[in-house]
Design a protein around this motif. Structure first.
Motif, PDB file in Angstrom:
ATOM      1  N   ILE A 148       0.857  -1.266  -0.042  1.00  0.00           N
ATOM      2  CA  ILE A 148       0.361   0.105   0.321  1.00  0.00           C
ATOM      3  C   ILE A 148       1.120   1.344   0.325  1.00  0.00           C
ATOM      4  O   ILE A 148       2.034   1.147   1.108  1.00  0.00           O
ATOM      5  CB  ILE A 148      -0.579   0.254   1.069  1.00  0.00           C
ATOM      6  CG1 ILE A 148      -2.138  -1.227   1.174  1.00  0.00           C
ATOM      7  CG2 ILE A 148      -1.350   1.178   0.939  1.00  0.00           C
ATOM      8  CD1 ILE A 148      -2.644  -1.042   2.520  1.00  0.00           C
ATOM      9  N   ASP A 149       0.791   1.863  -0.984  1.00  0.00           N
ATOM     10  CA  ASP A 149       1.100   3.451  -0.695  1.00  0.00           C
ATOM     11  C   ASP A 149       0.793   4.410  -0.063  1.00  0.00           C
ATOM     12  O   ASP A 149      -0.885   4.777   0.139  1.00  0.00           O
ATOM     13  CB  ASP A 149       1.236   4.151  -2.152  1.00  0.00           C
ATOM     14  CG  ASP A 149       2.028   5.313  -2.546  1.00  0.00           C
ATOM     15  OD1 ASP A 149       2.676   6.010  -0.849  1.00  0.00           O
ATOM     16  OD2 ASP A 149       2.210   6.059  -3.104  1.00  0.00           O
ATOM     17  N   PRO A 150       1.080   4.564   1.087  1.00  0.00           N
ATOM     18  CA  PRO A 150       0.452   5.579   2.278  1.00  0.00           C
ATOM     19  C   PRO A 150      -0.077   6.888   1.857  1.00  0.00           C
ATOM     20  O   PRO A 150      -1.573   7.599   2.412  1.00  0.00           O
ATOM     21  CB  PRO A 150       1.689   5.192   3.099  1.00  0.00           C
ATOM     22  CG  PRO A 150       2.203   4.447   2.995  1.00  0.00           C
ATOM     23  CD  PRO A 150       2.303   4.453   2.017  1.00  0.00           C
ATOM     24  N   GLY A 151       0.351   7.535   0.537  1.00  0.00           N
ATOM     25  CA  GLY A 151      -0.060   8.961   0.153  1.00  0.00           C
ATOM     26  C   GLY A 151      -0.507   8.353  -0.680  1.00  0.00           C
ATOM     27  O   GLY A 151      -1.680   9.676  -1.072  1.00  0.00           O
ATOM     28  N   LYS A 152      -1.142   7.380  -1.037  1.00  0.00           N
ATOM     29  CA  LYS A 152      -2.064   7.550  -2.469  1.00  0.00           C
ATOM     30  C   LYS A 152      -3.136   6.057  -2.003  1.00  0.00           C
ATOM     31  O   LYS A 152      -4.552   6.542  -2.557  1.00  0.00           O
ATOM     32  CB  LYS A 152      -1.976   7.537  -3.544  1.00  0.00           C
ATOM     33  CG  LYS A 152      -0.508   8.011  -3.852  1.00  0.00           C
ATOM     34  CD  LYS A 152       0.159   7.295  -5.269  1.00  0.00           C
ATOM     35  CE  LYS A 152       1.524   8.453  -6.203  1.00  0.00           C
ATOM     36  NZ  LYS A 152       1.917   8.064  -7.011  1.00  0.00           N
ATOM     37  N   ASP A 153      -2.892   5.345  -1.634  1.00  0.00           N
ATOM     38  CA  ASP A 153      -3.881   4.630  -1.490  1.00  0.00           C
ATOM     39  C   ASP A 153      -4.994   4.797   0.094  1.00  0.00           C
ATOM     40  O   ASP A 153      -6.047   3.637   0.017  1.00  0.00           O
ATOM     41  CB  ASP A 153      -3.355   3.205  -1.203  1.00  0.00           C
ATOM     42  CG  ASP A 153      -2.308   2.490  -2.763  1.00  0.00           C
ATOM     43  OD1 ASP A 153      -3.439   3.620  -4.067  1.00  0.00           O
ATOM     44  OD2 ASP A 153      -1.654   2.343  -2.832  1.00  0.00           O
ATOM     45  N   VAL A 154      -4.504   5.460   0.545  1.00  0.00           N
ATOM     46  CA  VAL A 154      -5.770   5.560   2.648  1.00  0.00           C
ATOM     47  C   VAL A 154      -5.555   7.081   2.157  1.00  0.00           C
ATOM     48  O   VAL A 154      -4.854   7.964   1.159  1.00  0.00           O
ATOM     49  CB  VAL A 154      -4.832   4.710   3.538  1.00  0.00           C
ATOM     50  CG1 VAL A 154      -4.055   3.419   3.088  1.00  0.00           C
ATOM     51  CG2 VAL A 154      -3.503   5.565   3.236  1.00  0.00           C
ATOM     52  N   THR A 155      -6.516   7.257   2.540  1.00  0.00           N
ATOM     53  CA  THR A 155      -7.261   9.247   3.549  1.00  0.00           C
ATOM     54  C   THR A 155      -6.188   8.427   4.792  1.00  0.00           C
ATOM     55  O   THR A 155      -6.859   8.113   5.800  1.00  0.00           O
ATOM     56  CB  THR A 155      -9.003   9.181   3.155  1.00  0.00           C
ATOM     57  OG1 THR A 155      -8.712   8.764   1.984  1.00  0.00           O
ATOM     58  CG2 THR A 155      -8.514  10.796   3.589  1.00  0.00           C
ATOM     59  N   LEU A 156      -5.371   9.387   5.193  1.00  0.00           N
ATOM     60  CA  LEU A 156      -4.574  10.213   6.765  1.00  0.00           C
ATOM     61  C   LEU A 156      -5.302  10.703   7.103  1.00  0.00           C
ATOM     62  O   LEU A 156      -5.740  11.548   6.321  1.00  0.00           O
ATOM     63  CB  LEU A 156      -3.348  10.540   5.864  1.00  0.00           C
ATOM     64  CG  LEU A 156      -2.206   8.980   5.538  1.00  0.00           C
ATOM     65  CD1 LEU A 156      -1.128   9.500   4.711  1.00  0.00           C
ATOM     66  CD2 LEU A 156      -2.416   7.823   6.328  1.00  0.00           C
ATOM     67  N   VAL A 157      -5.465  10.893   8.462  1.00  0.00           N
ATOM     68  CA  VAL A 157      -6.391  11.263   8.773  1.00  0.00           C
ATOM     69  C   VAL A 157      -5.273  12.018  10.246  1.00  0.00           C
ATOM     70  O   VAL A 157      -5.244  11.022  11.068  1.00  0.00           O
ATOM     71  CB  VAL A 157      -7.819  11.146   9.224  1.00  0.00           C
ATOM     72  CG1 VAL A 157      -8.153  12.577  10.086  1.00  0.00           C
ATOM     73  CG2 VAL A 157      -8.871  11.050   8.445  1.00  0.00           C
ATOM     74  N   GLN A 158      -4.990  12.920  10.756  1.00  0.00           N
ATOM     75  CA  GLN A 158      -4.717  13.558  12.247  1.00  0.00           C
ATOM     76  C   GLN A 158      -5.110  13.678  12.910  1.00  0.00           C
ATOM     77  O   GLN A 158      -6.093  13.879  13.405  1.00  0.00           O
ATOM     78  CB  GLN A 158      -4.429  15.296  11.682  1.00  0.00           C
ATOM     79  CG  GLN A 158      -3.136  15.806  13.433  1.00  0.00           C
ATOM     80  CD  GLN A 158      -1.792  14.038  12.662  1.00  0.00           C
ATOM     81  OE1 GLN A 158      -1.175  15.242  11.808  1.00  0.00           O
ATOM     82  NE2 GLN A 158      -1.107  14.190  14.310  1.00  0.00           N
ATOM     83  N   GLN A 159      -5.070  12.447  14.304  1.00  0.00           N
ATOM     84  CA  GLN A 159      -5.520  12.374  15.224  1.00  0.00           C
ATOM     85  C   GLN A 159      -5.262  12.686  16.071  1.00  0.00           C
ATOM     86  O   GLN A 159      -4.284  13.606  16.335  1.00  0.00           O
ATOM     87  CB  GLN A 159      -5.010  10.395  15.194  1.00  0.00           C
ATOM     88  CG  GLN A 159      -6.147   9.948  16.252  1.00  0.00           C
ATOM     89  CD  GLN A 159      -5.558   8.289  16.189  1.00  0.00           C
ATOM     90  OE1 GLN A 159      -5.505   7.492  15.505  1.00  0.00           O
ATOM     91  NE2 GLN A 159      -5.568   7.795  17.665  1.00  0.00           N
ATOM     92  N   GLN A 160      -5.749  12.729  16.884  1.00  0.00           N
ATOM     93  CA  GLN A 160      -6.018  13.234  18.533  1.00  0.00           C
ATOM     94  C   GLN A 160      -5.571  12.038  19.554  1.00  0.00           C
ATOM     95  O   GLN A 160      -5.222  11.004  19.015  1.00  0.00           O
ATOM     96  CB  GLN A 160      -7.810  13.760  18.843  1.00  0.00           C
ATOM     97  CG  GLN A 160      -7.612  15.362  17.850  1.00  0.00           C
ATOM     98  CD  GLN A 160      -6.545  16.494  17.872  1.00  0.00           C
ATOM     99  OE1 GLN A 160      -6.325  16.618  19.161  1.00  0.00           O
ATOM    100  NE2 GLN A 160      -6.211  16.951  17.143  1.00  0.00           N
ATOM    101  N   PHE A 161      -4.516  13.004  20.273  1.00  0.00           N
ATOM    102  CA  PHE A 161      -4.322  11.802  21.412  1.00  0.00           C
ATOM    103  C   PHE A 161      -5.586  10.695  22.301  1.00  0.00           C
ATOM    104  O   PHE A 161      -5.474  11.054  23.329  1.00  0.00           O
ATOM    105  CB  PHE A 161      -2.737  12.068  21.960  1.00  0.00           C
ATOM    106  CG  PHE A 161      -1.539  12.812  21.122  1.00  0.00           C
ATOM    107  CD1 PHE A 161      -1.408  12.741  20.191  1.00  0.00           C
ATOM    108  CD2 PHE A 161      -1.057  13.678  22.217  1.00  0.00           C
ATOM    109  CE1 PHE A 161      -0.728  12.699  19.405  1.00  0.00           C
ATOM    110  CE2 PHE A 161      -0.232  15.057  21.241  1.00  0.00           C
ATOM    111  CZ  PHE A 161       0.123  14.055  19.763  1.00  0.00           C
ATOM    112  N   ASP A 162      -5.887  10.257  21.501  1.00  0.00           N
ATOM    113  CA  ASP A 162      -7.743  10.039  22.072  1.00  0.00           C
ATOM    114  C   ASP A 162      -8.174   8.643  20.894  1.00  0.00           C
ATOM    115  O   ASP A 162      -7.810   9.363  19.997  1.00  0.00           O
ATOM    116  CB  ASP A 162      -8.396  10.626  22.936  1.00  0.00           C
ATOM    117  CG  ASP A 162      -8.466  11.776  21.965  1.00  0.00           C
ATOM    118  OD1 ASP A 162      -9.159  11.280  20.777  1.00  0.00           O
ATOM    119  OD2 ASP A 162      -9.447  12.665  22.359  1.00  0.00           O
TER     120      ASP A 162
END
Length: 375
Positions: free
Chosen positions: A161-175
């Protein structure tokens, strides 16, 4: 433990800061006086640091002629920076982040790899169909960033999987709220902290707490992309001083005793952590103590010894795995004395001579019942 934007800025300042001048180290316990020591932790007081808290509380450091002050971490504190600037004698930090600091000029050395295993998970709902890293394709994937994401990215890359293309990355809070609200499909979590937060939350459909059966876990140890985490770091330049060498052995000897004590007295150490001022509740801290013990014990080569295979995997991932911006943790292989087992092995011998079980071969984790909110 996570690292904030402020902490990243502090880390990047290392190149400009350099290493502070430090006085020569007095022999530990010289003339009957205790040698003052400062240990910088990497996060707030919690069972992640129970071994150090116990070593101080139970008098193990004093036995070695040391008066150890624990410095609590926080969102704006980078422990390896504090160490490199001469504001602490030792520090607890994750290996990849500390190696990045070394690359930017910090003169620090791993002298005790207390956590032999990674505690990082990626957690999804059981009905999501996510069972392996390959199943993350096309999903909304939460991560904390700031250097905490490389096990996740390495796992995805290994799965094609290409982390930059194949998933939608979401900035997660510390919870874990984004996962609980189903705003993301998979969330980053530490086995000893955020994962427990899920099991401390109430299922609105049933009125009862969620259970492990409600979730699926991607464990990067199983996926083959785990990296070394909590280690004791020392000042590299000062390691040329025989007195600091002796002090380091004594510090590690007492630290070993502290972690062995918490292995054998989990509830007592839970209480010590709570009394120290932890903001987390008693059941959460007992869970954390139990899970942290799993990362330390058993220790076939002796607690704190750096395993060369695990070290190489950590360095390889740091050099080759890219995050969404194309950056790697390291740009080149670590130079100089990045780690040494010399002092921890001496400490192990001293602890064994005092009757301490330094391997924990018979360690068996307990079953911990969590309560709502971890109270």
């Amino acid at each position: 433990m996570k690292i904030s934007r402020i902490a990243v800025a502090s880390l990047l300042a290392l190149a400009a800061c350099g290493t502070a001048d430090t006085p020569s180290t007095p022999a530990p316990g010289a003339n009957g006086a205790l040698t003052p020591i400062k240990l910088q932790l990497q996060w707030f007081y919690q069972a992640q640091f129970a071994g150090y808290i116990a070593a101080a509380d139970q008098g193990f450091y004093k036995e070695q002629g040391l008066d150890v002050q624990l410095l609590e971490g926080g969102v704006d504190i980078v422990p390896q920076t504090v160490l490199a600037q001469g504001k602490a004698d030792y520090a607890v930090a994750w290996v990849p982040k500390a190696l990045a600091s070394r690359e930017q000029g910090a003169g620090i050395t791993d002298v005790g790899q207390i956590f032999a295993r990674s505690g990082t998970y990626q957690v999804a709902w059981k009905d999501s169909g996510i069972r392996t890293a390959a199943d993350l394709k096309g999903k909304k994937v939460g991560n904390w960033g700031f250097g905490n994401e490389f096990e996740l990215f390495a796992g995805m890359t290994k799965a094609g999987i290409d982390p930059g293309k194949d998933v939608t990355l979401v900035q997660q809070q510390f919870d874990m709220q984004a996962l609980l609200k189903k705003e993301i499909d998979a969330a980053q979590a530490m086995s000893y902290n955020e994962y427990a937060q899920l099991l401390e939350a109430k299922n609105p459909a049933t009125g009862k707490l969620y259970t492990a059966d409600d979730f699926s876990i991607l464990d990067w140890k199983t996926e083959g992309s785990s990296m070394l985490q909590d280690a004791v770091w020392a000042n590299t330049e000062k390691l040329s001083d025989p007195a600091y060498q002796q002090q380091t052995v004594k510090f590690l000897t007492a630290t070993i005793k502290g972690w062995a004590f918490c292995r054998d007295n989990a509830e007592k150490c839970r209480d010590l952590v709570v009394a120290k001022g932890s903001k987390l509740g008693k059941s959460h801290q007992l869970w954390q103590m139990n899970e942290v013990n799993k990362l330390v014990w058993p220790a076939p080569g002796g607690v704190g010894v750096v395993d060369e295979t695990a070290w190489k995997q950590t360095v390889d991932i740091s050099l080759t795995t890219k995050n969404q911006t194309g950056d790697t943790v390291l740009k080149k292989a670590p130079e100089g004395l990045a780690y040494t087992n010399d002092y921890i092995k001496q400490a192990i011998d001293k602890a064994k001579a005092d009757g301490v079980d330094v391997n924990g071969t018979s360690f068996q984790p307990a079953t911990v019942t969590l309560t709502e909110g971890g109270a």
